[in-house]
Structure formats: C-alpha cells, structure tokens
Design a protein around this motif. Sequence first.
Motif, PDB file in Angstrom:
ATOM      1  N   PRO A  60       0.804  -1.234   0.000  1.00 33.22           N
ATOM      2  CA  PRO A  60       0.000   0.000   0.000  1.00 33.22           C
ATOM      3  C   PRO A  60       0.833   1.277   0.000  1.00 33.22           C
ATOM      4  O   PRO A  60       0.493   2.243  -0.691  1.00 33.22           O
ATOM      5  CB  PRO A  60      -0.823  -0.120   1.286  1.00 33.22           C
ATOM      6  CG  PRO A  60      -0.912  -1.584   1.537  1.00 33.22           C
ATOM      7  CD  PRO A  60       0.391  -2.152   1.076  1.00 33.22           C
ATOM      8  N   ASN A  61       1.925   1.301   0.799  1.00 34.37           N
ATOM      9  CA  ASN A  61       2.722   2.529   0.864  1.00 34.37           C
ATOM     10  C   ASN A  61       3.416   2.825  -0.455  1.00 34.37           C
ATOM     11  O   ASN A  61       3.608   3.993  -0.834  1.00 34.37           O
ATOM     12  CB  ASN A  61       3.751   2.454   1.996  1.00 34.37           C
ATOM     13  CG  ASN A  61       4.822   1.423   1.745  1.00 34.37           C
ATOM     14  OD1 ASN A  61       4.537   0.224   1.635  1.00 34.37           O
ATOM     15  ND2 ASN A  61       6.072   1.855   1.654  1.00 34.37           N
ATOM     16  N   VAL A  62       3.810   1.777  -1.183  1.00 34.57           N
ATOM     17  CA  VAL A  62       4.474   1.975  -2.479  1.00 34.57           C
ATOM     18  C   VAL A  62       3.496   2.585  -3.475  1.00 34.57           C
ATOM     19  O   VAL A  62       3.836   3.522  -4.219  1.00 34.57           O
ATOM     20  CB  VAL A  62       5.044   0.644  -3.004  1.00 34.57           C
ATOM     21  CG1 VAL A  62       5.593   0.810  -4.417  1.00 34.57           C
ATOM     22  CG2 VAL A  62       6.131   0.121  -2.073  1.00 34.57           C
ATOM     23  N   ALA A  63       2.273   2.074  -3.491  1.00 38.54           N
ATOM     24  CA  ALA A  63       1.255   2.630  -4.385  1.00 38.54           C
ATOM     25  C   ALA A  63       0.922   4.065  -4.007  1.00 38.54           C
ATOM     26  O   ALA A  63       0.779   4.943  -4.876  1.00 38.54           O
ATOM     27  CB  ALA A  63       0.000   1.757  -4.333  1.00 38.54           C
ATOM     28  N   PRO A  79       7.347   9.884   7.008  1.00 35.50           N
ATOM     29  CA  PRO A  79       6.350  10.400   6.071  1.00 35.50           C
ATOM     30  C   PRO A  79       6.740  10.246   4.597  1.00 35.50           C
ATOM     31  O   PRO A  79       5.863  10.069   3.747  1.00 35.50           O
ATOM     32  CB  PRO A  79       6.245  11.886   6.459  1.00 35.50           C
ATOM     33  CG  PRO A  79       6.649  11.920   7.897  1.00 35.50           C
ATOM     34  CD  PRO A  79       7.724  10.883   8.031  1.00 35.50           C
ATOM     35  N   SER A  80       8.049  10.286   4.312  1.00 34.77           N
ATOM     36  CA  SER A  80       8.478  10.165   2.924  1.00 34.77           C
ATOM     37  C   SER A  80       8.152   8.800   2.329  1.00 34.77           C
ATOM     38  O   SER A  80       8.076   8.649   1.106  1.00 34.77           O
ATOM     39  CB  SER A  80       9.985  10.424   2.804  1.00 34.77           C
ATOM     40  OG  SER A  80      10.735   9.385   3.423  1.00 34.77           O
ATOM     41  N   SER A  81       7.914   7.807   3.189  1.00 29.66           N
ATOM     42  CA  SER A  81       7.635   6.453   2.694  1.00 29.66           C
ATOM     43  C   SER A  81       6.287   6.356   2.003  1.00 29.66           C
ATOM     44  O   SER A  81       6.019   5.376   1.298  1.00 29.66           O
ATOM     45  CB  SER A  81       7.703   5.451   3.852  1.00 29.66           C
ATOM     46  OG  SER A  81       6.680   5.699   4.797  1.00 29.66           O
ATOM     47  N   VAL A  82       5.408   7.355   2.192  1.00 27.09           N
ATOM     48  CA  VAL A  82       4.108   7.370   1.511  1.00 27.09           C
ATOM     49  C   VAL A  82       3.949   8.617   0.653  1.00 27.09           C
ATOM     50  O   VAL A  82       2.847   8.929   0.193  1.00 27.09           O
ATOM     51  CB  VAL A  82       2.943   7.265   2.521  1.00 27.09           C
ATOM     52  CG1 VAL A  82       3.058   6.003   3.334  1.00 27.09           C
ATOM     53  CG2 VAL A  82       2.864   8.488   3.423  1.00 27.09           C
TER      54      VAL A  82
END
Length: 309
Positions: free
Chosen positions: A70-73, A294-297
């Motif tokens: 989900p986070n990658v999308a 936060p940068s991961s999403v």
Amino acid sequence: MKKITFLISFAFAVIASGFSQKIGVLKGPSGIPSAYLMEHFSADYKLFSGANFLLPGLIKGEVDIAFLPPNVAAKAYNAGGGAVVMAGVCGNGMVSLVTKDSSVKNLADLKGREIFVAGQGATPDFMMRYILKQNGISFDGASDNVRLSYSLPAAEIAPALILGKIQYAVLPEPFSTLACEKDSAVFRAVDFQAEFKTLSGLESFPMTVIAVNSGFAKSQPEKVRKFLERYKEAQEWTLSNPGEAGVLVEKFQLGLNRQVVEKAIPECAFVFETGESARRGVESLLLVFMEFDPSSVGGKLPDGGFYFE
C-alpha cells in the motif's frame, strides 16, 4: 479475404478476453492467487521479483494492473502526479514474531532482545515499531530495550532462526509457516494482526493492494472492473483449493514450492475489499508509516483520487 476477416475477428476476440491487459505479478505470497488467473484468464503477465522492479513499468504504462504494498502505491500517487490508483485490497496483515524461546509470552518479554526484521522500511518493520511504541516499549537500541536488526536479507532470516543463529524474527507469510514447519520448536509468539486490532479496533491492516496505471483506469474502467471480478474468483478458488494452487504456483514459477504454498495459504490473509472499507484500511496503515517516515508514503495521505471507483 476470408483470412483477413478471420484475423480481425480473432483480434477482437483476444481483446475481449482480456489479453490486451498487461498484469504485473510479484513473485512470492502476494502472487499466489495470480496462478489461477494465469491458468484461466488470458492476459499479458509479467513477473517481478520485487516492487521496486515492477513500479517503473506501472507508472510508464508498460504494466496496466499490478500488486503492490500500500505505501508503495500511495507514494507513486503522491510523488508521481497521480500516476497510480488503488482498485482494492487483496491481502491483509500476515506478520508474526517467531521464536523458539518459550519464555516469551507477551511484548514486554522482548525487552533486551535483538529482533531480526524482514525488510527495513516495509510493513513488518513499521508495524513492529508501531506495536512496540503503543505498548510503551522502547526500541532505541539500548541494552535493556528491544533492539531491531536489519542485517540479514529477508530470505535468510527463517533459516537462521531454525539453525539457532538468531533467536527472534519478524516474518511475513509464508516465511513464518516455513520456519514453524521446518522446526517444531518454532512458534508464533506475537500475532501482529491481533495486536493491531487491540490498538486500532480494525480487524487487520492491508499488506497488498491492486494498483492500476491511472491512464488505463481512466480509459478502460470496465476492463479494470472485469479484472477485479476475475481476481475475486481466483482468490476464492485459491482459498478453497490450497493443494491445487500450490501446483499452479510451481507451474508458473512464482517463487514458492507447492508444499509451502499449501501450508501457507490458510495463514496468508487473502481478502478482497474495494470501496470505503478498503480506503479505511489503507489509510490506517499509511498513518503508521507516516508516524515513522512520512516520505515512505509521499509525505501525506493520498486524496480521494487515489481510490478507483
């Protein structure tokens, strides 16, 4: 003339059957239901060993529909000008802390222990941090606190645990099942899904979503919906036929042997959620990611345009 007419008719039949769709499948547990699709649903399937290899093609339109964390999308949507949308959740949490140490009864018993985590910056990592933090347990590396280690590749953690080289591991499926099957002394000491339910009130957290190239979603929404119908069918069959699913996973070289697949399917938390329930689950997970990085999403929760309708 008859030959030309036949070729034109055949081309239309192929398009109607779904062959024009380019489907990106990740090798490993998230790809298990796709084996049924590959056997029964005509499409252009592309196999990838990791999300980092799949994502560029999805953004460029070289892949129409794919399976991603989900986070990658979300990051691709936020940072890529809406290049990717999410059509549904197809896999929920399937993460456990496994060990041979029978003295571990709860999270507090992990103080002072070194825990090896599969995938720094991935869902198992952030969920481990979240659960520890919410239970008031520090993981700053001090000797009397939990120490999180990322020094082993994910594929090597289960074998290291079995051989006694390490004592505690955070593993997703099917690796936790593999460890438990290989050594009867290994057990699941902490169920992350149960912990998350206690903390959030939600049944679980999503691990895998169905992501769609936004251009494809806008121009071919009916094809996306048809794919979702086929995927739901594939998932239901997989859950009901784990042995046969294992055979297909081996046939299409999805990175797992059939015996492991058969044992792991009941633990893999395959689900099929769309609409508001899928959004609620995804946002709950992304908030965990944002708490630590936060940068991961992509720096924020994606807006409503991220969710395919």
